[in-house]
Design a protein around this motif. Structure first.
Motif, PDB file in Angstrom:
ATOM      1  N   TYR A 146       3.938  -3.549   4.021  1.00 17.95           N
ATOM      2  CA  TYR A 146       5.113  -3.894   4.821  1.00 17.95           C
ATOM      3  C   TYR A 146       4.844  -3.533   6.275  1.00 17.95           C
ATOM      4  O   TYR A 146       4.014  -2.676   6.569  1.00 17.95           O
ATOM      5  N   SER A 147       5.587  -4.164   7.157  1.00 20.89           N
ATOM      6  CA  SER A 147       5.325  -3.963   8.585  1.00 20.89           C
ATOM      7  C   SER A 147       6.046  -2.730   9.122  1.00 20.89           C
ATOM      8  O   SER A 147       6.959  -2.188   8.495  1.00 20.89           O
ATOM      9  N   GLN A 148       5.645  -2.330  10.315  1.00 17.35           N
ATOM     10  CA  GLN A 148       6.338  -1.240  11.010  1.00 17.35           C
ATOM     11  C   GLN A 148       7.808  -1.592  11.219  1.00 17.35           C
ATOM     12  O   GLN A 148       8.682  -0.738  11.087  1.00 17.35           O
ATOM     13  N   ASP A 149       8.059  -2.869  11.561  1.00 20.58           N
ATOM     14  CA  ASP A 149       9.440  -3.297  11.801  1.00 20.58           C
ATOM     15  C   ASP A 149      10.273  -3.198  10.522  1.00 20.58           C
ATOM     16  O   ASP A 149      11.470  -2.900  10.570  1.00 20.58           O
ATOM     17  N   ASP A 178       2.267  -9.431   9.253  1.00 24.81           N
ATOM     18  CA  ASP A 178       1.271  -8.978   8.270  1.00 24.81           C
ATOM     19  C   ASP A 178       0.262  -8.082   8.983  1.00 24.81           C
ATOM     20  O   ASP A 178      -0.272  -8.443  10.027  1.00 24.81           O
ATOM     21  N   LEU A 179      -0.007  -6.920   8.413  1.00 24.68           N
ATOM     22  CA  LEU A 179      -0.895  -5.971   9.094  1.00 24.68           C
ATOM     23  C   LEU A 179      -2.364  -6.187   8.780  1.00 24.68           C
ATOM     24  O   LEU A 179      -3.215  -5.673   9.495  1.00 24.68           O
ATOM     25  N   TYR A 180      -2.683  -6.919   7.720  1.00 25.75           N
ATOM     26  CA  TYR A 180      -4.121  -7.100   7.458  1.00 25.75           C
ATOM     27  C   TYR A 180      -4.600  -8.536   7.478  1.00 25.75           C
ATOM     28  O   TYR A 180      -5.781  -8.770   7.714  1.00 25.75           O
ATOM     29  N   LYS A 204      14.476   0.034   7.718  1.00 21.10           N
ATOM     30  CA  LYS A 204      14.698   0.610   6.386  1.00 21.10           C
ATOM     31  C   LYS A 204      14.751  -0.488   5.318  1.00 21.10           C
ATOM     32  O   LYS A 204      15.678  -0.571   4.499  1.00 21.10           O
ATOM     33  N   VAL A 209       4.402   7.253   6.449  1.00 16.24           N
ATOM     34  CA  VAL A 209       3.740   6.732   5.255  1.00 16.24           C
ATOM     35  C   VAL A 209       2.220   6.839   5.415  1.00 16.24           C
ATOM     36  O   VAL A 209       1.494   7.130   4.459  1.00 16.24           O
ATOM     37  N   ALA A 227       1.142   1.425   0.747  1.00 19.00           N
ATOM     38  CA  ALA A 227       2.507   1.403   1.285  1.00 19.00           C
ATOM     39  C   ALA A 227       2.529   1.184   2.794  1.00 19.00           C
ATOM     40  O   ALA A 227       3.439   0.546   3.326  1.00 19.00           O
ATOM     41  N   GLY A 228       1.522   1.695   3.474  1.00 20.48           N
ATOM     42  CA  GLY A 228       1.495   1.580   4.924  1.00 20.48           C
ATOM     43  C   GLY A 228       0.994   0.235   5.421  1.00 20.48           C
ATOM     44  O   GLY A 228       1.101  -0.068   6.605  1.00 20.48           O
ATOM     45  N   TRP A 229       0.441  -0.550   4.526  1.00 18.69           N
ATOM     46  CA  TRP A 229      -0.122  -1.844   4.912  1.00 18.69           C
ATOM     47  C   TRP A 229       0.722  -3.017   4.433  1.00 18.69           C
ATOM     48  O   TRP A 229       0.760  -4.070   5.067  1.00 18.69           O
ATOM     49  N   HIS A 269       7.377   4.667   9.232  1.00 20.36           N
ATOM     50  CA  HIS A 269       6.100   3.976   9.080  1.00 20.36           C
ATOM     51  C   HIS A 269       4.931   4.878   9.436  1.00 20.36           C
ATOM     52  O   HIS A 269       3.879   4.832   8.806  1.00 20.36           O
ATOM     53  N   TYR A 296       9.829  -1.011   8.124  1.00 21.35           N
ATOM     54  CA  TYR A 296      10.167   0.404   7.947  1.00 21.35           C
ATOM     55  C   TYR A 296      11.262   0.819   8.927  1.00 21.35           C
ATOM     56  O   TYR A 296      12.174   1.565   8.579  1.00 21.35           O
ATOM     57  N   ARG A 297      11.153   0.325  10.163  1.00 21.32           N
ATOM     58  CA  ARG A 297      12.157   0.687  11.161  1.00 21.32           C
ATOM     59  C   ARG A 297      13.539   0.211  10.717  1.00 21.32           C
ATOM     60  O   ARG A 297      14.541   0.881  10.949  1.00 21.32           O
TER      61      ARG A 297
END
Lengths: 337, 337
Positions: free
Chosen positions: B205-208, B284-286, B213, A165, B201-203, A162, B210-211
């Motif tokens: 989906y969440s960090q979790d 949600d990041l935004y 995968k 990205v 892409a960085g917004w 993350h 990505y963690r």
């Protein structure tokens, strides 16, 4: 505070990725004096886009990093514009010809400086924020006998997907500017740099910080003033190739990506013997507490203390006094332990 | 499911920002049949970068939005490439000449379609995700008698500063590409579009996510496959001016920015009489739960249900079946209430 001595260590830089960079300049600044038994040194590497100057808010009388008591060494990371970087390396290594340099490469060269030049066998502590934390992690893993205490602020031992990205988006923004020309530009790619600043703006501070209009504490009345006055102004002055060099280093950060650990991150973390404090900020958007929790499980003597702040990644940047004091106290306690 | 009828409503589009857009095409698709007393209509507007096609995973037998039972109307938002947009408007309105259109402008035109053309005075429900939620919010605030039930998925009644900084970065990335030429391009600004995808892409989906995968669930083995195969491929096909049009609309989203409410967001939310469910995703990041909580305080009959998912903003995009089922059940309950 700016009192201190700027010096440089010039030597060929061995690189994991290929040929050495000849006569690489590792510029460092020291604060205070080394004591007789060489036991009072603190290593405090720089962060992305920062030089020794941006570390100085943490150094001074009354701080944990007190030059009356400690000998504080701030090595400038390669690519940061002070140590060898695209902006200052002689041909053919300058600009777009600058070689890829890892955190490991940085730390190995710092080790030569510290041991061969400064004659230090063991620090009192290694501490860093963000990319500085990456270097501190690498130090403690490669040279556990040298690092009895370790503090990692908002940084991880290996760059996560993350986080990556975000970095890929910064690089894509620079590459989108046709002035960039693969790094061989005559005029700076200002459009790309502006985009980099605006991408960064969304990551550096938390959503809660924006909701609280945290930019007012930075002296900006409105959101628009803040975006143009802070981020646009900051990145207009930055060099695209330096950004590309540092983001390459950041993306490839992995303290286990070397012959010693062969990619086994658990082993690389497990090799750390330092009393370690991991300090993610609870609202950091790219270095997450969950990442630090994963790391903690592999440490021999680690604990995790969240920075309780809405300032996100920037909580450790010296912009918010309560955060700075919180961190300072943790460092004092660690040094006293 | 794709069964349904595509139609268009062509009329001058009044705009808050200036002269009307003449003969604007509002393309909409309907599913199912309007019942005799015109009481079974559901409004389901589109989201950023999406057309009616991207809404169809929510529509079908067994879903809350069941065309056997309901008459579902999906109006395409202006700028999305199907309704009047930079890519399809005739000169002088096409490309870089496309006018600024607000959420309010969209909803007022949809109202004409719904009342004058379709003869509907009252929906069963209005529901939307992301920019679709913005339109649904605006509907319920402007026309409370028409919207007895409202479901807003991952969307807010007014765009927050933190959300805006993300949007400004997308725009800056396009502007960084010299091919863009202020919107008057002959060849697409592919570098800028690539950067837009990588920022997104960085917004999305969440960090979790990505963690964990999460991209493997999308069919990509590696992070690199995912970035190139999903985001680069998606944005290579998108139009820069359409993105600029939609992000302008998004940035200026504020259901109170009109003569009726004069910028009083509390009043605009307070005018909503619908049974309302606000459904932010917890990662949600935004669009943050805290933003929805602020809105909730002004609603006459609202409740907040977090989507319990690591899929972040994309939890309501139909990519993760448990999330889709969770949302579907909430909509069924709302329709039955």
């Amino acid at each position: 505070m700016s009192k201190g001595e700027i010096s440089e260590f010039v030597a060929d830089l061995e690189r994991q990725g290929g040929e050495p960079l000849p006569d690489a300049r590792l510029v460092y600044k020291t604060y205070g004096a080394l004591n007789e038994d060489h036991s009072n040194a603190i290593l405090f590497p720089t962060r992305f886009g920062g030089t020794h100057e941006q570390n100085e808010f943490m150094i001074g009388q009354g701080h944990a990093l007190d030059p009356e008591r400690y000998f504080i060494i701030v090595p400038n990371m390669f690519g940061n514009g002070v140590s060898s970087s695209p902006t200052n390396a002689p041909a053919p290594y300058g600009g777009g010809g600058f070689p890829d340099i890892t955190i490991y490469d940085n730390v190995r060269q710092q080790y030569r400086l510290v041991t061969d030049v400064l004659g230090i066998e063991r620090f009192a502590m290694a501490v860093g924020w963000s990319m500085g934390a990456q270097q501190a992690f690498q130090w403690a893993s490669l040279y556990p006998d040298t690092v009895p205490r370790l503090a990692c602020l908002c940084g991880t031992a290996k760059t996560t997907d993350h986080n990556r990205v975000f970095l890929e988006s910064l690089r894509a923004a620079i590459e989108a500017d046709s002035l960039y020309q693969g790094g061989h530009y005559n005029a700076p790619p200002l459009g790309g740099l502006r985009a980099v600043g605006r991408i960064y703006a969304g990551w550096a501070y938390s959503q809660d910080w924006y909701r609280a209009k945290g930019y007012r504490a930075l002296g900006y009345e409105t959101f628009d003033d803040y975006i143009t006055g802070y981020w646009d102004a900051l990145y207009k002055e930055r060099d695209a190739n330096n950004i590309m060099a540092m983001t390459w280093t950041w993306i490839h950060n992995d303290i286990s990506a070397n012959d010693r650990f062969g990619g086994d991150l658990g082993a690389a973390l497990g090799a750390i013997t330092a009393k370690t404090v991991l300090m993610p900020c609870m609202t950091d958007l790219y270095f997450r507490t969950a990442d630090s929790e994963d790391e903690l499980q592999h440490l021999q003597s680690g604990r995790l203390l969240e920075i309780p702040s809405i300032w996100g990644h920037m909580s450790a940047a010296g912009q918010n006094e309560p955060d700075t004091q919180f961190i300072d106290q943790v460092l004092k306690d660690l040094l006293a332990s």
